[in-house]
Design a protein around this motif. Structure first.
Motif, PDB file in Angstrom:
ATOM      1  N   ASN A  39      39.393  50.075  55.714  1.00 54.64           N
ATOM      2  CA  ASN A  39      39.121  50.427  54.320  1.00 54.64           C
ATOM      3  C   ASN A  39      37.986  49.605  53.729  1.00 54.64           C
ATOM      4  OD1 ASN A  39      41.289  52.138  54.619  1.00 54.64           O
ATOM      5  ND2 ASN A  39      42.648  51.066  53.199  1.00 54.64           N
ATOM      6  N   TRP A  40      37.869  48.357  54.145  1.00 59.03           N
ATOM      7  CA  TRP A  40      36.885  47.443  53.582  1.00 59.03           C
ATOM      8  C   TRP A  40      35.440  47.905  53.790  1.00 59.03           C
ATOM      9  CZ3 TRP A  40      33.280  45.289  56.888  1.00 59.03           C
ATOM     10  CH2 TRP A  40      33.570  45.362  58.264  1.00 59.03           C
ATOM     11  N   LYS A  41      35.220  48.773  54.771  1.00 59.40           N
ATOM     12  CA  LYS A  41      33.861  49.228  55.068  1.00 59.40           C
ATOM     13  C   LYS A  41      33.315  50.161  54.000  1.00 59.40           C
ATOM     14  CE  LYS A  41      34.688  48.961  60.058  1.00 59.40           C
ATOM     15  NZ  LYS A  41      34.746  49.727  61.331  1.00 59.40           N
ATOM     16  N   ARG A  42      34.189  50.720  53.185  1.00 58.58           N
ATOM     17  CA  ARG A  42      33.758  51.626  52.133  1.00 58.58           C
ATOM     18  C   ARG A  42      33.212  50.844  50.931  1.00 58.58           C
ATOM     19  NH1 ARG A  42      36.531  56.829  53.113  1.00 58.58           N
ATOM     20  NH2 ARG A  42      37.702  56.552  55.058  1.00 58.58           N
ATOM     21  N   LYS A  43      32.680  51.568  49.987  1.00 57.02           N
ATOM     22  CA  LYS A  43      32.284  50.927  48.738  1.00 57.02           C
ATOM     23  C   LYS A  43      33.553  50.583  47.976  1.00 57.02           C
ATOM     24  CE  LYS A  43      29.636  51.574  44.484  1.00 57.02           C
ATOM     25  NZ  LYS A  43      28.782  52.499  43.693  1.00 57.02           N
ATOM     26  N   VAL A  44      33.730  49.333  47.639  1.00 54.62           N
ATOM     27  CA  VAL A  44      34.953  48.876  46.968  1.00 54.62           C
ATOM     28  C   VAL A  44      34.593  48.276  45.623  1.00 54.62           C
ATOM     29  CG1 VAL A  44      36.912  47.285  47.061  1.00 54.62           C
ATOM     30  CG2 VAL A  44      36.168  48.470  49.146  1.00 54.62           C
ATOM     31  N   ILE A  45      35.274  48.744  44.589  1.00 58.21           N
ATOM     32  CA  ILE A  45      35.095  48.217  43.233  1.00 58.21           C
ATOM     33  C   ILE A  45      36.434  47.673  42.752  1.00 58.21           C
ATOM     34  CG2 ILE A  45      34.435  48.738  40.855  1.00 58.21           C
ATOM     35  CD1 ILE A  45      32.775  51.073  41.943  1.00 58.21           C
ATOM     36  N   LEU A  46      36.456  46.402  42.428  1.00 57.03           N
ATOM     37  CA  LEU A  46      37.661  45.746  41.930  1.00 57.03           C
ATOM     38  C   LEU A  46      37.515  45.482  40.437  1.00 57.03           C
ATOM     39  CD1 LEU A  46      38.145  43.016  44.698  1.00 57.03           C
ATOM     40  CD2 LEU A  46      39.038  45.365  44.686  1.00 57.03           C
ATOM     41  N   VAL A  47      38.621  45.621  39.714  1.00 58.71           N
ATOM     42  CA  VAL A  47      38.669  45.276  38.291  1.00 58.71           C
ATOM     43  C   VAL A  47      39.813  44.291  38.104  1.00 58.71           C
ATOM     44  CG1 VAL A  47      38.860  46.130  35.934  1.00 58.71           C
ATOM     45  CG2 VAL A  47      37.823  47.578  37.702  1.00 58.71           C
ATOM     46  N   GLU A  48      39.539  43.167  37.465  1.00 62.53           N
ATOM     47  CA  GLU A  48      40.563  42.134  37.304  1.00 62.53           C
ATOM     48  C   GLU A  48      40.508  41.560  35.893  1.00 62.53           C
ATOM     49  OE1 GLU A  48      43.525  39.918  37.289  1.00 62.53           O
ATOM     50  OE2 GLU A  48      43.178  40.984  39.177  1.00 62.53           O
ATOM     51  N   TRP A  59      33.366  34.288  43.162  1.00 63.01           N
ATOM     52  CA  TRP A  59      32.902  33.249  44.089  1.00 63.01           C
ATOM     53  C   TRP A  59      32.902  33.764  45.522  1.00 63.01           C
ATOM     54  CZ3 TRP A  59      36.237  30.233  47.506  1.00 63.01           C
ATOM     55  CH2 TRP A  59      35.546  29.238  48.197  1.00 63.01           C
ATOM     56  N   LEU A  60      33.977  34.418  45.931  1.00 64.87           N
ATOM     57  CA  LEU A  60      34.087  34.905  47.303  1.00 64.87           C
ATOM     58  C   LEU A  60      33.026  35.967  47.614  1.00 64.87           C
ATOM     59  CD1 LEU A  60      37.967  35.230  47.653  1.00 64.87           C
ATOM     60  CD2 LEU A  60      36.509  33.594  48.870  1.00 64.87           C
ATOM     61  N   ILE A  61      32.828  36.915  46.690  1.00 62.50           N
ATOM     62  CA  ILE A  61      31.918  38.030  46.951  1.00 62.50           C
ATOM     63  C   ILE A  61      30.458  37.599  46.905  1.00 62.50           C
ATOM     64  CG2 ILE A  61      31.080  40.252  46.059  1.00 62.50           C
ATOM     65  CD1 ILE A  61      33.958  40.817  45.129  1.00 62.50           C
ATOM     66  N   LYS A 126      31.377  41.218  51.231  1.00 64.81           N
ATOM     67  CA  LYS A 126      30.095  40.855  50.633  1.00 64.81           C
ATOM     68  C   LYS A 126      29.367  42.029  49.988  1.00 64.81           C
ATOM     69  CE  LYS A 126      30.061  36.428  51.151  1.00 64.81           C
ATOM     70  NZ  LYS A 126      30.104  35.572  49.943  1.00 64.81           N
ATOM     71  N   HIS A 127      29.763  43.250  50.307  1.00 64.28           N
ATOM     72  CA  HIS A 127      29.158  44.422  49.664  1.00 64.28           C
ATOM     73  C   HIS A 127      30.035  44.966  48.536  1.00 64.28           C
ATOM     74  CE1 HIS A 127      31.970  46.136  52.568  1.00 64.28           C
ATOM     75  NE2 HIS A 127      31.946  47.265  51.883  1.00 64.28           N
ATOM     76  N   TRP A 128      31.148  44.316  48.260  1.00 62.68           N
ATOM     77  CA  TRP A 128      32.054  44.767  47.201  1.00 62.68           C
ATOM     78  C   TRP A 128      31.510  44.405  45.825  1.00 62.68           C
ATOM     79  CZ3 TRP A 128      37.883  43.618  48.588  1.00 62.68           C
ATOM     80  CH2 TRP A 128      38.180  44.218  49.819  1.00 62.68           C
ATOM     81  N   GLN A 129      32.161  44.953  44.797  1.00 60.97           N
ATOM     82  CA  GLN A 129      31.817  44.663  43.404  1.00 60.97           C
ATOM     83  C   GLN A 129      33.069  44.254  42.659  1.00 60.97           C
ATOM     84  OE1 GLN A 129      30.120  48.021  41.333  1.00 60.97           O
ATOM     85  NE2 GLN A 129      30.146  47.005  39.327  1.00 60.97           N
ATOM     86  N   ILE A 130      32.954  43.277  41.761  1.00 61.92           N
ATOM     87  CA  ILE A 130      34.076  42.848  40.947  1.00 61.92           C
ATOM     88  C   ILE A 130      33.691  42.954  39.480  1.00 61.92           C
ATOM     89  CG2 ILE A 130      33.347  40.431  41.247  1.00 61.92           C
ATOM     90  CD1 ILE A 130      36.988  41.577  40.637  1.00 61.92           C
TER      91      ILE A 130
END
Length: 227
Positions: A39-48, A59-61, A126-130
């Motif tokens: 799943n991580w290979k897809r475009k991932v957008i997190l909201v927190e 920090w991680l991303i 590293k390609h994710w968005q938060i």
């Protein structure tokens, strides 16, 4: 990615695989679903919403390196820490209210495991968005929506932004307006969507808990085949 009370790491395999190129988790937590399998290979957008959890992800991303994580010191049983990245590894959702914490064997073990996992899997995110904010800050686009809020009533208490701050009827309306597919997690008290049983879990103390799911896809064949 890191320890988080209520995370879905052990049961992520029971949820439908994403059918869209983008995964959005509007209640990010530790994003166990987005990290599961490929799943991580897809475009991932997190909201927190919790700014401290958001800062860990930021920090991680955007900044952390695997070698930097590996060099973080281990925790010693009996010592105290005020670092939230340490505190969140305590095996309780009440940890979100602690300013300092005494290191227990459980916390020390969780931190050691998580530190290895973070360093080994950092490249995946590293390609994710938060995004910092509540679930309504998520972009209104077609995606696989993995919605895992604090569960209604008692099960969702204790978090800094827990069930007492969520209008579940509004959340249900908002969720049904999302484009793509919805994978919505809840406990036995969820009554604001037509949830169905997913699985039953047994704790180390012998207690059982039930996980429920609401699933909707714009592909009818997927929706019918799930249950």
């Amino acid at each position: 990615m890191f320890y988080y009370y209520g995370r879905k790491k052990q049961i992520a395999k029971h949820y439908p695989l994403p059918n869209f190129e983008t995964i959005i988790e509007p209640f990010a937590g530790s994003a166990a679903y987005s990290l599961y399998g490929g799943n991580w290979k897809r475009k991932v957008i997190l909201v927190e919403r919790d700014e401290r959890v958001f800062e860990i992800w930021r920090w991680l991303i955007y900044y952390a390196t695997a070698s930097e994580i590996k060099s973080l010191p281990d925790l010693k049983i009996g010592e105290k820490s005020s670092e939230f990245l340490h505190i969140v590894h305590a095996a309780t959702k009440m940890a979100f209210h602690y300013k300092t914490i005494k290191v227990t064997p459980v916390l020390a073990r969780n931190w050691a495991i998580s530190k290895r996992y973070m360093s080994d899997n950092l490249f995946k995110i590293k390609h994710w968005q938060i995004i910092h904010g509540d679930y309504t800050m998520a972009p209104h686009i077609e995606a696989t929506w993995f919605i895992d809020p604090p569960y209604k009533d008692d099960a969702g208490k204790g978090y800094r932004y827990g069930s007492h701050l969520i209008n579940y009827q509004n959340l249900a309306i908002w969720s049904k307006e999302r484009k793509g597919e919805i994978i919505f997690c809840e406990g036995y008290q969820g009554d604001y969507l037509p949830f169905k049983p997913l699985l039953e879990l047994k704790s180390v103390a012998g207690k059982t808990s039930k996980e429920f799911i609401y699933y909707r896809s714009n592909k009818a064949s997927q929706q019918l085949s799930l249950f």
